[in-house]
Design an enzyme around this catalytic site. Structure first.
Site, PDB file in Angstrom:
ATOM      1  N   HIS A  88     101.804 114.841  26.002  1.00  0.00           N
ATOM      2  CA  HIS A  88     100.794 114.008  26.663  1.00  0.00           C
ATOM      3  C   HIS A  88      99.479 114.004  25.884  1.00  0.00           C
ATOM      4  CE1 HIS A  88      98.823 112.006  30.025  1.00  0.00           C
ATOM      5  NE2 HIS A  88      97.856 112.912  29.964  1.00  0.00           N
ATOM      6  N   PHE A 113      81.918 107.728  18.958  1.00  0.00           N
ATOM      7  CA  PHE A 113      83.124 108.436  19.387  1.00  0.00           C
ATOM      8  C   PHE A 113      82.778 109.863  19.798  1.00  0.00           C
ATOM      9  CE2 PHE A 113      87.176 110.659  18.755  1.00  0.00           C
ATOM     10  CZ  PHE A 113      88.032 109.818  19.441  1.00  0.00           C
TER      11      PHE A 113
END
Length: 176
Positions: A88, A113
Protein backbone atom coordinates in the site's frame (compact mmCIF):
# COMPACT_ATOMS: atom_id res chain seq x y z
CA UNK A 1 18.38 12.79 6.80
CA UNK A 2 20.46 15.24 4.86
CA UNK A 3 19.97 18.97 4.80
CA UNK A 4 23.40 19.63 3.35
CA UNK A 5 23.35 21.82 0.28
CA UNK A 6 19.82 23.16 0.80
CA UNK A 7 19.39 26.64 -0.68
CA UNK A 8 18.43 29.65 1.37
CA UNK A 9 15.33 31.03 -0.31
CA UNK A 10 14.02 34.53 0.26
CA UNK A 11 11.27 35.56 -2.11
CA UNK A 12 8.53 38.14 -2.41
CA UNK A 13 5.20 36.36 -2.80
CA UNK A 14 2.98 39.40 -2.46
CA UNK A 15 -0.03 39.19 -4.74
CA UNK A 16 0.17 35.42 -5.17
CA UNK A 17 -2.75 33.06 -4.60
CA UNK A 18 -1.49 29.88 -2.95
CA UNK A 19 -3.53 26.83 -2.03
CA UNK A 20 -2.22 24.37 0.53
CA UNK A 21 -3.69 20.91 0.13
CA UNK A 22 -3.06 18.83 3.22
CA UNK A 23 -3.82 15.24 4.12
CA UNK A 24 -5.44 14.40 7.44
CA UNK A 25 -3.63 11.18 8.45
CA UNK A 26 -1.00 11.44 11.23
CA UNK A 27 -2.39 14.56 12.92
CA UNK A 28 0.72 15.55 14.87
CA UNK A 29 2.98 15.38 11.81
CA UNK A 30 0.41 17.13 9.61
CA UNK A 31 -0.07 19.93 12.14
CA UNK A 32 3.69 20.54 12.03
CA UNK A 33 3.86 20.47 8.23
CA UNK A 34 0.91 22.83 7.92
CA UNK A 35 2.35 25.25 10.49
CA UNK A 36 5.66 25.30 8.63
CA UNK A 37 3.96 25.98 5.30
CA UNK A 38 1.89 28.80 6.78
CA UNK A 39 4.99 30.34 8.33
CA UNK A 40 6.88 30.25 5.00
CA UNK A 41 3.94 31.81 3.15
CA UNK A 42 3.69 34.56 5.80
CA UNK A 43 7.44 35.21 5.52
CA UNK A 44 7.09 35.53 1.74
CA UNK A 45 4.21 37.99 2.12
CA UNK A 46 1.63 35.77 0.43
CA UNK A 47 -1.68 37.36 1.35
CA UNK A 48 -4.15 34.94 -0.20
CA UNK A 49 -3.74 31.45 1.27
CA UNK A 50 -6.43 28.79 1.17
CA UNK A 51 -6.09 25.50 3.03
CA UNK A 52 -7.95 22.43 1.77
CA UNK A 53 -7.90 19.29 3.92
CA UNK A 54 -8.37 15.91 2.26
CA UNK A 55 -8.48 12.44 3.83
CA UNK A 56 -5.04 11.20 2.78
CA UNK A 57 -2.05 11.62 0.49
CA UNK A 58 -3.75 9.68 -2.31
CA UNK A 59 -6.31 12.49 -2.59
CA UNK A 60 -3.74 15.30 -2.87
CA UNK A 61 -3.51 15.33 -6.70
CA UNK A 62 -7.24 15.76 -7.26
CA UNK A 63 -7.43 18.57 -4.69
CA UNK A 64 -4.36 20.23 -6.22
CA UNK A 65 -5.92 19.92 -9.67
CA UNK A 66 -9.06 21.71 -8.53
CA UNK A 67 -6.93 24.42 -6.90
CA UNK A 68 -5.13 25.03 -10.19
CA UNK A 69 -8.44 25.10 -12.07
CA UNK A 70 -9.70 27.70 -9.58
CA UNK A 71 -6.76 29.98 -10.35
CA UNK A 72 -4.07 29.19 -7.80
CA UNK A 73 -0.64 30.58 -8.71
CA UNK A 74 0.97 27.76 -6.74
CA UNK A 75 -0.05 24.73 -4.72
CA UNK A 76 1.66 23.28 -1.67
CA UNK A 77 0.91 19.58 -1.20
CA UNK A 78 1.43 18.20 2.31
CA UNK A 79 1.06 14.60 3.40
CA UNK A 80 2.72 11.73 5.17
CA UNK A 81 2.83 8.06 4.30
CA UNK A 82 4.39 5.62 6.77
CA UNK A 83 5.68 2.30 5.44
CA UNK A 84 3.71 -0.69 6.65
CA UNK A 85 3.75 -4.39 5.99
CA UNK A 86 1.94 -4.26 2.63
CA UNK A 87 2.62 -2.68 -0.78
CA UNK A 88 0.00 0.00 0.00
CA UNK A 89 2.85 2.39 0.87
CA UNK A 90 4.35 2.07 -2.61
CA UNK A 91 1.03 2.61 -4.38
CA UNK A 92 0.07 5.69 -2.38
CA UNK A 93 3.52 7.27 -2.67
CA UNK A 94 3.69 6.64 -6.39
CA UNK A 95 0.16 7.91 -7.04
CA UNK A 96 0.72 11.12 -5.06
CA UNK A 97 4.12 11.80 -6.61
CA UNK A 98 3.10 11.10 -10.20
CA UNK A 99 -0.23 12.92 -9.88
CA UNK A 100 1.32 16.08 -8.45
CA UNK A 101 4.23 16.04 -10.89
CA UNK A 102 1.93 15.56 -13.88
CA UNK A 103 -0.31 18.40 -12.77
CA UNK A 104 2.59 20.80 -12.38
CA UNK A 105 4.21 19.90 -15.70
CA UNK A 106 0.90 19.91 -17.61
CA UNK A 107 -0.30 23.26 -16.30
CA UNK A 108 2.90 25.16 -15.59
CA UNK A 109 1.67 25.83 -12.04
CA UNK A 110 4.32 25.04 -9.40
CA UNK A 111 3.48 22.41 -6.81
CA UNK A 112 5.59 22.39 -3.65
CA UNK A 113 6.10 18.75 -2.71
CA UNK A 114 5.76 18.30 1.05
CA UNK A 115 4.76 14.64 1.11
CA UNK A 116 6.81 12.70 3.61
CA UNK A 117 7.47 9.08 2.68
CA UNK A 118 8.94 7.53 5.80
CA UNK A 119 9.81 4.12 7.18
CA UNK A 120 8.44 4.92 10.64
CA UNK A 121 6.78 7.55 12.82
CA UNK A 122 10.13 8.80 14.17
CA UNK A 123 11.34 9.74 10.69
CA UNK A 124 8.11 11.64 10.01
CA UNK A 125 8.27 13.51 13.31
CA UNK A 126 11.89 14.44 12.60
CA UNK A 127 10.85 16.15 9.34
CA UNK A 128 7.61 17.77 10.53
CA UNK A 129 8.99 21.07 11.83
CA UNK A 130 7.92 20.33 15.39
CA UNK A 131 9.98 21.26 18.45
CA UNK A 132 12.98 18.92 18.38
CA UNK A 133 12.58 18.09 14.66
CA UNK A 134 15.68 18.36 12.48
CA UNK A 135 13.69 19.28 9.37
CA UNK A 136 10.71 21.42 8.42
CA UNK A 137 9.46 20.00 5.14
CA UNK A 138 6.21 21.98 5.17
CA UNK A 139 8.20 25.22 5.29
CA UNK A 140 10.56 23.98 2.56
CA UNK A 141 7.70 22.93 0.25
CA UNK A 142 5.93 26.29 0.57
CA UNK A 143 9.16 28.22 0.00
CA UNK A 144 9.92 26.13 -3.08
CA UNK A 145 6.46 26.69 -4.57
CA UNK A 146 6.61 30.47 -4.13
CA UNK A 147 10.23 30.70 -5.30
CA UNK A 148 9.36 28.75 -8.44
CA UNK A 149 6.44 31.03 -9.31
CA UNK A 150 8.67 34.07 -8.86
CA UNK A 151 11.50 32.53 -10.92
CA UNK A 152 9.20 31.50 -13.77
CA UNK A 153 7.44 34.84 -13.91
CA UNK A 154 10.80 36.61 -14.00
CA UNK A 155 12.22 34.41 -16.75
CA UNK A 156 9.03 33.70 -18.71
CA UNK A 157 6.34 36.21 -17.77
CA UNK A 158 3.61 34.67 -19.96
CA UNK A 159 4.30 31.02 -19.17
CA UNK A 160 1.59 30.69 -16.54
CA UNK A 161 -1.01 31.99 -18.98
CA UNK A 162 -0.17 29.35 -21.60
CA UNK A 163 -0.16 26.54 -19.05
CA UNK A 164 -3.48 27.59 -17.59
CA UNK A 165 -5.02 27.80 -21.08
CA UNK A 166 -3.91 24.22 -21.81
CA UNK A 167 -5.35 23.11 -18.49
CA UNK A 168 -8.67 24.83 -19.21
CA UNK A 169 -8.87 23.00 -22.53
CA UNK A 170 -8.15 19.69 -20.76
CA UNK A 171 -10.74 20.45 -18.07
CA UNK A 172 -13.41 21.33 -20.63
CA UNK A 173 -12.77 18.21 -22.70
CA UNK A 174 -13.29 16.10 -19.57
CA UNK A 175 -16.41 17.94 -18.45
CA UNK A 176 -14.88 19.16 -15.17
Amino acid sequence: MSGAGAPTLTVDGRGLRVVVVAASWHTQVMDGLLAGARRALDEAGVGEVTVVRVPGSFELPVAASRAVAAGADAVVALGVVIRGGTPHFDYVCQAATLGLTDLSVRTGVPVGFGVLTCDDDAQALDRAGLPGSRGDKGHEAAQAAVATVVALRGAMPDSDVAGRARYELHKTSRGL
